[in-house]
Design a protein around this motif. Structure first.
Motif, mmCIF file in Angstrom:
data_model
loop_
_atom_site.group_PDB
_atom_site.id
_atom_site.type_symbol
_atom_site.label_atom_id
_atom_site.label_comp_id
_atom_site.label_asym_id
_atom_site.label_seq_id
_atom_site.Cartn_x
_atom_site.Cartn_y
_atom_site.Cartn_z
ATOM 1 N N LEU A 175 0.825 -1.211 0.000
ATOM 2 C CA LEU A 175 0.000 0.000 0.000
ATOM 3 C C LEU A 175 0.861 1.264 0.000
ATOM 4 N N ALA A 176 1.996 1.194 0.719
ATOM 5 C CA ALA A 176 2.875 2.360 0.744
ATOM 6 C C ALA A 176 3.456 2.666 -0.636
ATOM 7 N N SER A 177 3.573 1.636 -1.474
ATOM 8 C CA SER A 177 4.101 1.839 -2.831
ATOM 9 C C SER A 177 2.994 2.054 -3.863
ATOM 10 N N SER A 178 1.745 2.124 -3.410
ATOM 11 C CA SER A 178 0.628 2.347 -4.343
ATOM 12 C C SER A 178 0.528 3.834 -4.660
ATOM 13 N N THR A 179 1.351 4.276 -5.593
ATOM 14 C CA THR A 179 1.388 5.689 -5.982
ATOM 15 C C THR A 179 1.318 5.797 -7.506
ATOM 16 N N HIS A 180 1.048 6.988 -8.005
ATOM 17 C CA HIS A 180 1.074 7.251 -9.445
ATOM 18 C C HIS A 180 1.968 8.464 -9.701
ATOM 19 N N PRO A 181 2.674 8.461 -10.861
ATOM 20 C CA PRO A 181 3.604 9.561 -11.141
ATOM 21 C C PRO A 181 2.866 10.866 -11.441
ATOM 22 N N VAL A 182 3.486 11.968 -11.070
ATOM 23 C CA VAL A 182 2.946 13.301 -11.315
ATOM 24 C C VAL A 182 3.913 14.049 -12.244
ATOM 25 N N TYR A 183 3.384 14.569 -13.345
ATOM 26 C CA TYR A 183 4.172 15.341 -14.315
ATOM 27 C C TYR A 183 3.667 16.787 -14.313
ATOM 28 N N LYS A 184 4.611 17.718 -14.436
ATOM 29 C CA LYS A 184 4.261 19.135 -14.488
ATOM 30 C C LYS A 184 4.953 19.803 -15.678
ATOM 31 N N ALA A 185 4.279 20.810 -16.214
ATOM 32 C CA ALA A 185 4.769 21.492 -17.407
ATOM 33 C C ALA A 185 5.792 22.560 -17.033
ATOM 34 N N ALA A 186 6.823 22.663 -17.841
ATOM 35 C CA ALA A 186 7.833 23.712 -17.699
ATOM 36 C C ALA A 186 7.957 24.424 -19.040
ATOM 37 N N MET A 187 7.713 25.743 -19.057
ATOM 38 C CA MET A 187 7.744 26.527 -20.308
ATOM 39 C C MET A 187 8.182 27.954 -20.001
ATOM 40 N N ASP A 188 8.719 28.629 -21.037
ATOM 41 C CA ASP A 188 9.249 29.990 -20.880
ATOM 42 C C ASP A 188 8.288 31.020 -21.462
ATOM 43 N N ASN A 189 7.593 31.731 -20.571
ATOM 44 C CA ASN A 189 6.762 32.885 -20.961
ATOM 45 C C ASN A 189 5.812 32.574 -22.127
ATOM 46 N N CYS A 190 5.170 31.456 -22.043
ATOM 47 C CA CYS A 190 4.184 31.131 -23.073
ATOM 48 C C CYS A 190 3.098 30.266 -22.463
ATOM 49 N N THR A 191 1.978 30.196 -23.154
ATOM 50 C CA THR A 191 0.831 29.416 -22.699
ATOM 51 C C THR A 191 0.392 28.490 -23.822
ATOM 52 N N CYS A 192 0.102 27.275 -23.470
ATOM 53 C CA CYS A 192 -0.300 26.267 -24.459
ATOM 54 C C CYS A 192 -1.803 26.059 -24.367
ATOM 55 N N SER A 216 3.080 25.623 -30.249
ATOM 56 C CA SER A 216 2.988 27.008 -29.758
ATOM 57 C C SER A 216 4.104 27.357 -28.784
ATOM 58 N N CYS A 217 4.642 26.356 -28.103
ATOM 59 C CA CYS A 217 5.729 26.575 -27.135
ATOM 60 C C CYS A 217 6.830 25.545 -27.406
ATOM 61 N N PRO A 218 7.757 25.849 -28.286
ATOM 62 C CA PRO A 218 8.787 24.861 -28.660
ATOM 63 C C PRO A 218 9.670 24.440 -27.485
ATOM 64 N N THR A 219 9.829 25.305 -26.484
ATOM 65 C CA THR A 219 10.706 24.974 -25.344
ATOM 66 C C THR A 219 9.963 24.284 -24.205
ATOM 67 N N ALA A 220 8.645 24.051 -24.380
ATOM 68 C CA ALA A 220 7.863 23.447 -23.294
ATOM 69 C C ALA A 220 8.280 21.990 -23.071
ATOM 70 N N VAL A 221 8.283 21.595 -21.818
ATOM 71 C CA VAL A 221 8.661 20.227 -21.432
ATOM 72 C C VAL A 221 7.685 19.733 -20.375
ATOM 73 N N CYS A 222 7.240 18.487 -20.504
ATOM 74 C CA CYS A 222 6.408 17.825 -19.465
ATOM 75 C C CYS A 222 7.311 16.858 -18.712
ATOM 76 N N HIS A 223 7.830 17.297 -17.561
ATOM 77 C CA HIS A 223 8.826 16.497 -16.846
ATOM 78 C C HIS A 223 8.224 15.861 -15.592
#
Length: 492
Positions: A175-192, A216-223
């Motif tokens: 149960l302690a290992s029952s987790t799911h990964p979380v990804y967040k967007a990283a981008m420079d002064n732009c909105t997708c 629309s955001c070539p430098t955007a990354v979902c890490h």
């Protein structure tokens, strides 16, 4: 330090195992000696308590009288207080100050006198009940000696409890290992902008569908940002905790019912030589076939009560940061109430299992019959319970203290050995002594737990024997001749 402790254990483990084997033998010897010396040990203990309390009364009165003639309370201890002294010195000075107050010794005198009066009243007016308790303890020794397999049976329960504990820990880790990964967007002064919504820097994203933002955001990354616990995990942890409580109580209930059935079979066999050789196996088969539901229901009640106590302890820790006297008082009362309730349910459940083993009725009817039977003999119950607890505690402490003292002298090389005895030199000689002490106390608890169950079972059988039978040829007494002599009864 840890490396040295492991090295000591690797060098001394054969001696630790040998000491635990000696502890097992001492427990067996103590149980056998109770058959012949139980009466002597009980009365010697009672007279020793009387002598000790009498001396406490005398010493307290002499000290009170001495301080009274000296002019009341003495301040000699408190006057030497030093602001630079350590906490231990301050505690010592406070204790000395209390002991130099004459009213402290007056309180000691009153407490000792009250306890002395209670013990004398018990010895004078309940001596016949004490004789019955001693006789039942001797009968329990005979029963255990007649069915030696009962002393090995708790090891089977211990293995089952270890398996349940291992399963609990396995589920806990899963149960302690029952987790799911979380990804967040990283981008420079732009909105997708997508069909599913708008992504800004720091928003959660899905790496499989995030590629549409690259237009629309070539430098955007979902890490990868981290892992997050599933929402249902806390509920499953609670379910797992309830399961471990229920299963542990269930295993203990099965063990108590099997031992109760075994000793009840021994008691209700008129000629003890006719007791079946495989009595404990027969009792085990009977309990597993007919009475698993009784054990499950009784353990369920205890598990619910234990869960309530755990919740109250959790609330008490959470509310400690709030300085609310009323809430603390309410929680204290609730914790005390449920602690007492759990103790009472354990007592009733244990006797219900014994009655179920005798008559085969369900849990509720067995609990009712056991409670009514005990209430009709409440004085005998009190005397037997306290006498048995005292003797078993005395045995546990004596065996544990003896083994610890012997092992301490062995590992510190304070005993002279022959040339062929090679005791290793240890970094910390106290480490194996502590392990031996804990193991010895656990072994003594296991052995004396069987003995206590034998006493309780034979006691209920004895009470039933007194009420059901009259000594006639059709209804003879099954109790021993010593018990019949104490009660002035005999078989016709």
């Amino acid at each position: 330090m840890g490396h040295k402790i492991v090295q000591d254990l690797s060098n001394s483990w054969p001696y630790i195992v040998g000491a635990l084997v000696v502890a097992m033998l001492l427990c067996l010897i103590y149980i056998f000696l109770m058959r012949w010396f139980a009466g002597f040990m009980v009365w010697l203990s009672l007279f020793s308590v009387v002598g000790l309390l009498s001396y406490c009364c005398y010493a307290s009165y002499m000290k009170y009288d001495e301080l009274g003639r000296a002019g009341g309370d003495s301040d000699s201890a408190s006057s030497s207080s030093n602001s630079n002294s350590g906490i231990l010195n301050q505690v010592q000075q406070e204790v000395d100050h209390i002991l130099h107050m004459k009213y402290t010794w007056l309180v000691f005198l009153l407490i000792s006198a009250v306890l002395l009066g209670i013990v004398l009243v018990v010895m004078l007016f309940l001596r016949n009940r004490i004789r019955i308790a001693v006789a039942l303890i001797k009968e329990a020794s005979k029963a255990v000696a007649s069915i030696m397999s009962t002393l090995v049976f708790p090891l089977f329960l211990w293995v089952m409890q270890l398996l349940v504990t291992g399963w609990f820990l396995l589920v806990l880790l899963y149960l302690a290992s029952s987790t799911h990964p979380v990804y967040k967007a990283a981008m420079d002064n732009c909105t997708c902008h997508t069909l599913s919504g708008t992504y800004e820097a720091g928003d959660r994203c899905d790496p499989d569908t995030f590629s549409i933002c690259l237009a629309s955001c070539p430098t955007a990354v979902c890490h990868f940002y981290g892992s997050e616990k599933e929402k249902y995990v806390n509920y499953l942890h609670a379910y797992n905790a309830f399961g471990i409580f229920w299963l542990m109580f269930f295993i203990s209930a099965i063990g108590e019912m099997i031992l109760a059935s075994t000793f009840a079979t021994w008691y209700w066999t008129f000629n003890k030589s006719n007791v079946p050789f495989f009595t404990i196996l027969i009792s085990t088969a009977r309990i597993f076939r007919y009475h698993l539901g009784t054990a499950a229901f009784g353990s369920l009640i205890l598990a619910v009560c234990r869960v309530i106590r755990v919740i109250l302890e959790y609330l008490n820790r959470k509310l400690k940061k709030y300085d609310n006297s009323f809430v603390r008082a309410v929680l204290c009362c609730l914790r005390c109430f449920f602690w007492c309730l759990e103790k009472f349910i354990k007592f009733i459940s244990k006797n219900a299992y014994i009655m179920c083993a005798i008559y085969g009725k369900n849990f509720c009817r067995s609990a009712r019959d056991a409670f009514n039977l005990l209430m009709r003999n409440v004085v005998r119950v009190f005397v037997l319970d306290k006498v048995t607890d005292f003797l078993l505690l005395l045995g546990k402490l004596a065996i544990t203290a003896g083994i610890c003292a012997l092992s301490f002298h062995v590992f510190t090389h304070e005993l002279e050995y022959k040339d062929y005895v090679n005791i290793p030199s240890l970094n910390y000689s106290i480490v194996p002594v502590v392990i031996i002490g804990v193991g010895t106390f656990f072994i003594a608890t296991v052995f004396f737990g069987v003995y206590s169950m034998a006493v309780d079972t034979l006691f209920l059988c004895f009470l039933e024997d007194c009420e059901r039978n009259d000594g006639s040829a059709e209804k003879p007494y099954f109790m021993s001749k010593e018990l019949m002599k104490i009660l002035h009864k005999k078989n016709k």
